[in-house]
Design a protein around this motif. Structure first.
Motif, PDB file in Angstrom:
ATOM      1  N   ARG A  18       0.845  -1.182   0.000  1.00 54.88           N
ATOM      2  CA  ARG A  18       0.000   0.000   0.000  1.00 54.88           C
ATOM      3  C   ARG A  18       0.883   1.237   0.000  1.00 54.88           C
ATOM      4  O   ARG A  18       1.755   1.382   0.866  1.00 54.88           O
ATOM      5  CB  ARG A  18      -0.917   0.042   1.224  1.00 54.88           C
ATOM      6  CG  ARG A  18      -1.935   1.172   1.141  1.00 54.88           C
ATOM      7  CD  ARG A  18      -2.903   1.204   2.311  1.00 54.88           C
ATOM      8  NE  ARG A  18      -2.328   1.807   3.501  1.00 54.88           N
ATOM      9  CZ  ARG A  18      -3.045   2.282   4.522  1.00 54.88           C
ATOM     10  NH1 ARG A  18      -4.386   2.220   4.474  1.00 54.88           N
ATOM     11  NH2 ARG A  18      -2.454   2.796   5.577  1.00 54.88           N
ATOM     12  N   VAL A  19       0.669   2.083  -0.986  1.00 56.08           N
ATOM     13  CA  VAL A  19       1.374   3.357  -1.038  1.00 56.08           C
ATOM     14  C   VAL A  19       0.418   4.463  -0.614  1.00 56.08           C
ATOM     15  O   VAL A  19      -0.801   4.351  -0.795  1.00 56.08           O
ATOM     16  CB  VAL A  19       1.976   3.647  -2.424  1.00 56.08           C
ATOM     17  CG1 VAL A  19       3.103   2.665  -2.727  1.00 56.08           C
ATOM     18  CG2 VAL A  19       0.917   3.588  -3.512  1.00 56.08           C
ATOM     19  N   SER A  20       0.990   5.503  -0.021  1.00 55.34           N
ATOM     20  CA  SER A  20       0.200   6.613   0.499  1.00 55.34           C
ATOM     21  C   SER A  20       0.716   7.922  -0.071  1.00 55.34           C
ATOM     22  O   SER A  20       1.863   8.013  -0.514  1.00 55.34           O
ATOM     23  CB  SER A  20       0.302   6.663   2.033  1.00 55.34           C
ATOM     24  OG  SER A  20      -0.100   5.455   2.627  1.00 55.34           O
ATOM     25  N   CYS A  21      -0.144   8.919  -0.003  1.00 55.79           N
ATOM     26  CA  CYS A  21       0.249  10.255  -0.458  1.00 55.79           C
ATOM     27  C   CYS A  21      -0.405  11.262   0.474  1.00 55.79           C
ATOM     28  O   CYS A  21      -1.633  11.373   0.501  1.00 55.79           O
ATOM     29  CB  CYS A  21      -0.188  10.465  -1.890  1.00 55.79           C
ATOM     30  SG  CYS A  21       0.083  12.137  -2.518  1.00 55.79           S
ATOM     31  N   ALA A  74     -10.009  13.436   6.307  1.00 51.78           N
ATOM     32  CA  ALA A  74      -9.658  13.981   7.626  1.00 51.78           C
ATOM     33  C   ALA A  74      -8.143  14.025   7.816  1.00 51.78           C
ATOM     34  O   ALA A  74      -7.629  14.841   8.584  1.00 51.78           O
ATOM     35  CB  ALA A  74     -10.297  13.148   8.725  1.00 51.78           C
ATOM     36  N   LYS A  75      -7.441  13.140   7.118  1.00 54.63           N
ATOM     37  CA  LYS A  75      -5.976  13.072   7.235  1.00 54.63           C
ATOM     38  C   LYS A  75      -5.270  13.569   5.981  1.00 54.63           C
ATOM     39  O   LYS A  75      -4.048  13.429   5.859  1.00 54.63           O
ATOM     40  CB  LYS A  75      -5.544  11.648   7.542  1.00 54.63           C
ATOM     41  CG  LYS A  75      -6.046  11.135   8.880  1.00 54.63           C
ATOM     42  CD  LYS A  75      -5.537   9.734   9.169  1.00 54.63           C
ATOM     43  CE  LYS A  75      -6.010   9.257  10.545  1.00 54.63           C
ATOM     44  NZ  LYS A  75      -5.537   7.878  10.836  1.00 54.63           N
ATOM     45  N   ASN A  76      -6.048  14.123   5.031  1.00 54.37           N
ATOM     46  CA  ASN A  76      -5.466  14.659   3.791  1.00 54.37           C
ATOM     47  C   ASN A  76      -4.558  13.634   3.106  1.00 54.37           C
ATOM     48  O   ASN A  76      -3.460  13.976   2.636  1.00 54.37           O
ATOM     49  CB  ASN A  76      -4.677  15.941   4.075  1.00 54.37           C
ATOM     50  CG  ASN A  76      -5.563  17.114   4.408  1.00 54.37           C
ATOM     51  OD1 ASN A  76      -6.780  17.006   4.446  1.00 54.37           O
ATOM     52  ND2 ASN A  76      -4.951  18.260   4.656  1.00 54.37           N
ATOM     53  N   THR A  77      -5.023  12.411   3.028  1.00 57.60           N
ATOM     54  CA  THR A  77      -4.196  11.337   2.496  1.00 57.60           C
ATOM     55  C   THR A  77      -4.989  10.487   1.510  1.00 57.60           C
ATOM     56  O   THR A  77      -6.167  10.196   1.733  1.00 57.60           O
ATOM     57  CB  THR A  77      -3.661  10.453   3.635  1.00 57.60           C
ATOM     58  OG1 THR A  77      -2.918  11.262   4.560  1.00 57.60           O
ATOM     59  CG2 THR A  77      -2.740   9.362   3.093  1.00 57.60           C
ATOM     60  N   VAL A  78      -4.320  10.095   0.433  1.00 63.54           N
ATOM     61  CA  VAL A  78      -4.883   9.169  -0.533  1.00 63.54           C
ATOM     62  C   VAL A  78      -4.012   7.920  -0.538  1.00 63.54           C
ATOM     63  O   VAL A  78      -2.792   8.010  -0.344  1.00 63.54           O
ATOM     64  CB  VAL A  78      -4.977   9.804  -1.939  1.00 63.54           C
ATOM     65  CG1 VAL A  78      -3.607  10.187  -2.480  1.00 63.54           C
ATOM     66  CG2 VAL A  78      -5.699   8.878  -2.913  1.00 63.54           C
ATOM     67  N   PHE A  79      -4.648   6.779  -0.738  1.00 65.45           N
ATOM     68  CA  PHE A  79      -3.957   5.493  -0.682  1.00 65.45           C
ATOM     69  C   PHE A  79      -4.149   4.743  -1.993  1.00 65.45           C
ATOM     70  O   PHE A  79      -5.125   4.938  -2.712  1.00 65.45           O
ATOM     71  CB  PHE A  79      -4.525   4.630   0.457  1.00 65.45           C
ATOM     72  CG  PHE A  79      -4.523   5.307   1.800  1.00 65.45           C
ATOM     73  CD1 PHE A  79      -5.669   5.933   2.270  1.00 65.45           C
ATOM     74  CD2 PHE A  79      -3.383   5.314   2.583  1.00 65.45           C
ATOM     75  CE1 PHE A  79      -5.685   6.559   3.513  1.00 65.45           C
ATOM     76  CE2 PHE A  79      -3.387   5.931   3.829  1.00 65.45           C
ATOM     77  CZ  PHE A  79      -4.530   6.555   4.284  1.00 65.45           C
ATOM     78  N   LEU A  80      -3.212   3.851  -2.256  1.00 64.54           N
ATOM     79  CA  LEU A  80      -3.361   2.911  -3.359  1.00 64.54           C
ATOM     80  C   LEU A  80      -2.969   1.545  -2.813  1.00 64.54           C
ATOM     81  O   LEU A  80      -1.793   1.291  -2.560  1.00 64.54           O
ATOM     82  CB  LEU A  80      -2.489   3.284  -4.548  1.00 64.54           C
ATOM     83  CG  LEU A  80      -2.682   2.416  -5.791  1.00 64.54           C
ATOM     84  CD1 LEU A  80      -4.068   2.640  -6.399  1.00 64.54           C
ATOM     85  CD2 LEU A  80      -1.598   2.698  -6.835  1.00 64.54           C
ATOM     86  N   GLN A  81      -3.976   0.699  -2.607  1.00 63.06           N
ATOM     87  CA  GLN A  81      -3.740  -0.663  -2.174  1.00 63.06           C
ATOM     88  C   GLN A  81      -3.521  -1.523  -3.403  1.00 63.06           C
ATOM     89  O   GLN A  81      -4.382  -1.565  -4.292  1.00 63.06           O
ATOM     90  CB  GLN A  81      -4.939  -1.178  -1.363  1.00 63.06           C
ATOM     91  CG  GLN A  81      -4.826  -2.627  -0.940  1.00 63.06           C
ATOM     92  CD  GLN A  81      -3.736  -2.851   0.091  1.00 63.06           C
ATOM     93  OE1 GLN A  81      -3.579  -2.083   1.026  1.00 63.06           O
ATOM     94  NE2 GLN A  81      -2.973  -3.921  -0.089  1.00 63.06           N
TER      95      GLN A  81
END
Length: 124
Positions: A18-21, A74-81
């Motif tokens: 999982r990558v995060s941004c 809420a955490k200003n984050t996007v993920f790519l699983q």
């Protein structure tokens, strides 16, 4: 504005990652978020997009059914699983933000802000 991608690494074929941004300096909840990738010697290509609300997604055919894009406003984050990874998924993965965008925003020129990229390597 800053988009900070993280979470890349080395994984065996068939594995998951999982990558995060993490975004800062923008009203994150108002932006469509996208993931793109660039393999060595190839052009950057579209992977997935996610609407500002998280209710709509769109995927490249090559990752459909294996990858899932999501966000936490809420955490200003996007993920790519990324599941069932293949060697051909090896690339630098970039997150991008743009508004207003249609959900099928597959062209990199549609996005305003870009992260620095995180390397994903899938071994066979």
């Amino acid at each position: 504005v800053q988009l900070q991608a993280s979470g890349g690494g080395l994984v065996q074929a068939g594995g998951s990652l999982r990558v995060s941004c993490a975004a800062s300096g923008l009203t994150f909840s108002g932006y469509t978020m996208g993931w793109f990738r660039q393999a060595p010697g190839k052009e950057r290509e579209f992977v997935a997009t996610l609407s500002w609300s998280g209710s709509s997604t769109y995927y490249a055919d090559s990752v459909k059914g294996r990858f899932t894009i999501s966000r936490d406003n809420a955490k200003n984050t996007v993920f790519l699983q990324m599941n069932s990874l293949k060697p051909e998924d090896t690339a630098v993965y970039y997150c991008a933000a743009g508004t207003p965008l249609p959900i099928r925003a597959t062209y990199e020129g549609q996005y305003t802000y870009w992260g620095q990229g995180t390397q994903v390597t899938v071994s066979s």
